[in-house]
Scaffold this motif. Structure first.
Motif, PDB file in Angstrom:
ATOM      1  N   GLY A  92       0.709  -1.285  -0.272  1.00  0.00           N
ATOM      2  CA  GLY A  92      -0.397  -0.092   0.773  1.00  0.00           C
ATOM      3  C   GLY A  92       0.770   1.574   0.143  1.00  0.00           C
ATOM      4  O   GLY A  92       2.134   1.278   0.752  1.00  0.00           O
ATOM      5  N   PRO A  93       0.124   2.386  -0.360  1.00  0.00           N
ATOM      6  CA  PRO A  93       0.926   2.878  -0.512  1.00  0.00           C
ATOM      7  C   PRO A  93       1.335   4.119   1.491  1.00  0.00           C
ATOM      8  O   PRO A  93       1.025   4.049   2.506  1.00  0.00           O
ATOM      9  CB  PRO A  93       0.293   4.902  -0.630  1.00  0.00           C
ATOM     10  CG  PRO A  93      -1.325   3.780   0.581  1.00  0.00           C
ATOM     11  CD  PRO A  93      -1.433   2.136   0.062  1.00  0.00           C
ATOM     12  N   ARG A  94       2.739   4.683   1.241  1.00  0.00           N
ATOM     13  CA  ARG A  94       3.554   5.028   2.450  1.00  0.00           C
ATOM     14  C   ARG A  94       3.148   6.530   2.547  1.00  0.00           C
ATOM     15  O   ARG A  94       3.729   6.732   3.743  1.00  0.00           O
ATOM     16  CB  ARG A  94       5.056   4.802   2.373  1.00  0.00           C
ATOM     17  CG  ARG A  94       5.313   3.223   1.916  1.00  0.00           C
ATOM     18  CD  ARG A  94       7.364   3.541   1.068  1.00  0.00           C
ATOM     19  NE  ARG A  94       7.404   2.187   1.693  1.00  0.00           N
ATOM     20  CZ  ARG A  94       8.753   1.736   1.372  1.00  0.00           C
ATOM     21  NH1 ARG A  94       9.189   2.234   0.696  1.00  0.00           N
ATOM     22  NH2 ARG A  94       8.602   0.238   1.412  1.00  0.00           N
ATOM     23  N   SER A  95       2.326   6.949   1.602  1.00  0.00           N
ATOM     24  CA  SER A  95       2.707   8.997   1.401  1.00  0.00           C
ATOM     25  C   SER A  95       1.596   9.405   0.772  1.00  0.00           C
ATOM     26  O   SER A  95       0.509   8.162   0.287  1.00  0.00           O
ATOM     27  CB  SER A  95       4.107   8.960   1.152  1.00  0.00           C
ATOM     28  OG  SER A  95       3.955   9.189  -0.240  1.00  0.00           O
ATOM     29  N   GLU A  96       0.682  10.281   0.863  1.00  0.00           N
ATOM     30  CA  GLU A  96       0.023  10.781   0.090  1.00  0.00           C
ATOM     31  C   GLU A  96       0.732  10.425  -1.632  1.00  0.00           C
ATOM     32  O   GLU A  96      -0.480  10.299  -2.433  1.00  0.00           O
ATOM     33  CB  GLU A  96      -0.546  12.409   0.213  1.00  0.00           C
ATOM     34  CG  GLU A  96      -1.503  12.315   1.304  1.00  0.00           C
ATOM     35  CD  GLU A  96      -1.405  13.503   2.017  1.00  0.00           C
ATOM     36  OE1 GLU A  96      -2.007  14.158   1.519  1.00  0.00           O
ATOM     37  OE2 GLU A  96      -2.676  13.855   2.996  1.00  0.00           O
ATOM     38  N   ALA A 100      -1.870   8.964  -4.699  1.00  0.00           N
ATOM     39  CA  ALA A 100      -2.411   9.743  -5.655  1.00  0.00           C
ATOM     40  C   ALA A 100      -1.527   8.804  -7.053  1.00  0.00           C
ATOM     41  O   ALA A 100      -2.639   8.219  -8.303  1.00  0.00           O
ATOM     42  CB  ALA A 100      -1.373  10.796  -5.324  1.00  0.00           C
ATOM     43  N   LEU A 101       0.080   8.177  -7.151  1.00  0.00           N
ATOM     44  CA  LEU A 101       0.529   7.690  -7.780  1.00  0.00           C
ATOM     45  C   LEU A 101      -0.397   5.469  -7.938  1.00  0.00           C
ATOM     46  O   LEU A 101      -0.921   5.689  -9.334  1.00  0.00           O
ATOM     47  CB  LEU A 101       2.007   7.495  -7.796  1.00  0.00           C
ATOM     48  CG  LEU A 101       2.439   8.638  -7.915  1.00  0.00           C
ATOM     49  CD1 LEU A 101       4.367   8.567  -7.467  1.00  0.00           C
ATOM     50  CD2 LEU A 101       2.560   8.998  -9.738  1.00  0.00           C
ATOM     51  N   MET A 102      -0.771   5.284  -7.226  1.00  0.00           N
ATOM     52  CA  MET A 102      -1.159   4.316  -7.206  1.00  0.00           C
ATOM     53  C   MET A 102      -2.642   4.226  -7.618  1.00  0.00           C
ATOM     54  O   MET A 102      -3.489   3.222  -8.468  1.00  0.00           O
ATOM     55  CB  MET A 102      -1.083   3.278  -5.628  1.00  0.00           C
ATOM     56  CG  MET A 102       0.000   2.819  -5.139  1.00  0.00           C
ATOM     57  SD  MET A 102       0.155   2.470  -3.954  1.00  0.00           S
ATOM     58  CE  MET A 102       1.428   1.981  -3.047  1.00  0.00           C
ATOM     59  N   VAL A 103      -2.969   5.284  -7.881  1.00  0.00           N
ATOM     60  CA  VAL A 103      -5.111   5.414  -8.175  1.00  0.00           C
ATOM     61  C   VAL A 103      -4.680   6.041  -9.610  1.00  0.00           C
ATOM     62  O   VAL A 103      -5.299   5.397  -9.926  1.00  0.00           O
ATOM     63  CB  VAL A 103      -5.297   6.417  -7.500  1.00  0.00           C
ATOM     64  CG1 VAL A 103      -6.759   6.856  -7.890  1.00  0.00           C
ATOM     65  CG2 VAL A 103      -5.484   5.962  -5.567  1.00  0.00           C
ATOM     66  N   SER A 104      -4.036   6.965 -10.216  1.00  0.00           N
ATOM     67  CA  SER A 104      -3.606   6.766 -11.104  1.00  0.00           C
ATOM     68  C   SER A 104      -2.664   6.002 -12.140  1.00  0.00           C
ATOM     69  O   SER A 104      -3.502   5.806 -12.838  1.00  0.00           O
ATOM     70  CB  SER A 104      -2.065   8.560 -11.468  1.00  0.00           C
ATOM     71  OG  SER A 104      -2.382   8.885 -13.155  1.00  0.00           O
ATOM     72  N   TRP A 105      -2.355   5.004 -11.713  1.00  0.00           N
ATOM     73  CA  TRP A 105      -1.678   3.721 -12.439  1.00  0.00           C
ATOM     74  C   TRP A 105      -2.922   2.755 -12.855  1.00  0.00           C
ATOM     75  O   TRP A 105      -3.238   2.215 -13.880  1.00  0.00           O
ATOM     76  CB  TRP A 105       0.013   3.062 -11.978  1.00  0.00           C
ATOM     77  CG  TRP A 105       0.593   3.629 -12.075  1.00  0.00           C
ATOM     78  CD1 TRP A 105       1.439   4.264 -11.360  1.00  0.00           C
ATOM     79  CD2 TRP A 105       1.335   3.805 -13.290  1.00  0.00           C
ATOM     80  NE1 TRP A 105       3.152   5.340 -11.976  1.00  0.00           N
ATOM     81  CE2 TRP A 105       2.570   4.594 -13.632  1.00  0.00           C
ATOM     82  CE3 TRP A 105       0.830   3.571 -15.023  1.00  0.00           C
ATOM     83  CZ2 TRP A 105       3.662   5.148 -14.093  1.00  0.00           C
ATOM     84  CZ3 TRP A 105       1.553   3.950 -15.986  1.00  0.00           C
ATOM     85  CH2 TRP A 105       3.383   4.891 -15.401  1.00  0.00           C
TER      86      TRP A 105
END
Length: 219
Positions: A92-96, A100-105
């Motif tokens: 999962g994400p370590r930062s905001e 955002a990048l995970m959602v974008s990809w």
């Protein structure tokens, strides 16, 4: 406890792969697609996407679906992003910015990759890939994938994974959409860095376990 509705031979493969990665306890309710059942409303029909009991959970009659403490999610990539954000650890994400990048990809996977890749799989699965018309349709779908694959090739020429230098839910989401396109073996020949990345993802034990369970289900 988290509950996942859907069979492995569906987009439920995405959250089911992620849950295997995380070794999280969950309840699995194997809802099958209604179009795979001869008489989906019959008294002997297995729980399927047209069953009243399932439509009470997801009125759209689609799988997968997540149920967790009153929360209902009905989009596979939303489900994986939610699990990764709340319980995903290193996946999962370590930062905001990572979030955002995970959602974008993941949106890139859903919009730029999945539609033409799925078209390739459906044509091949129906046997259409042996006809001139089917081969032409596959060529058109592969051409639609050329630009997103070129974008990925540039990325993976410099990075092993999509976000943060590690395997995350973004890789899982993209790998599971691109898997459809593997029905056309020549698709990734011009994109060796993408092929190497996909092999890294699909070499993971949790992916192999998911695929074993998928293969064990009736077609």
């Amino acid at each position: 406890m988290l509950k996942i509705y859907g069979v492995y031979r569906s987009r439920a493969s995405r959250p089911l792969w992620l849950l295997a990665e995380l070794d999280l306890p969950f309840e699995h309710v194997p809802v099958i697609q209604a179009n795979r059942v001869a008489h989906p409303h019959g008294p002997e029909a297995p729980l399927n996407t047209a069953s009243a009991a399932y439509l009470a959970v997801n009125p759209l009659g689609q799988i997968p679906c997540l149920e967790e403490e009153g929360l209902i999610l009905t989009e596979s990539l939303a489900i994986t992003l939610h699990i990764a954000r709340t319980q995903g650890g290193q996946l999962g994400p370590r930062s905001e910015p990572e979030d955002a990048l995970m959602v974008s990809w993941s949106l890139f996977a859903a919009t730029a990759v999945e539609p033409p890749a799925l078209e390739i799989q459906l044509i091949q699965r129906s046997g259409g890939g042996t006809s001139p018309e089917g081969q032409a349709a596959i060529a058109i779908a592969a051409e639609r994938l050329r630009r997103p694959l070129a974008r990925l090739e540039r990325h993976f020429a410099a990075e092993d994974y999509l976000v943060g230098g590690r395997f995350t839910v973004a890789d899982l989401n993209l790998a599971e959409t691109l898997r459809y396109g593997q029905a056309h073996p020549a698709l990734l020949e011009p994109f060796p860095a993408v092929a190497a990345w996909l092999d890294r993802c699909q070499s993971r034990p949790a992916f192999r376990l998911m695929m074993e369970r998928r293969a064990a289900e009736p077609e």
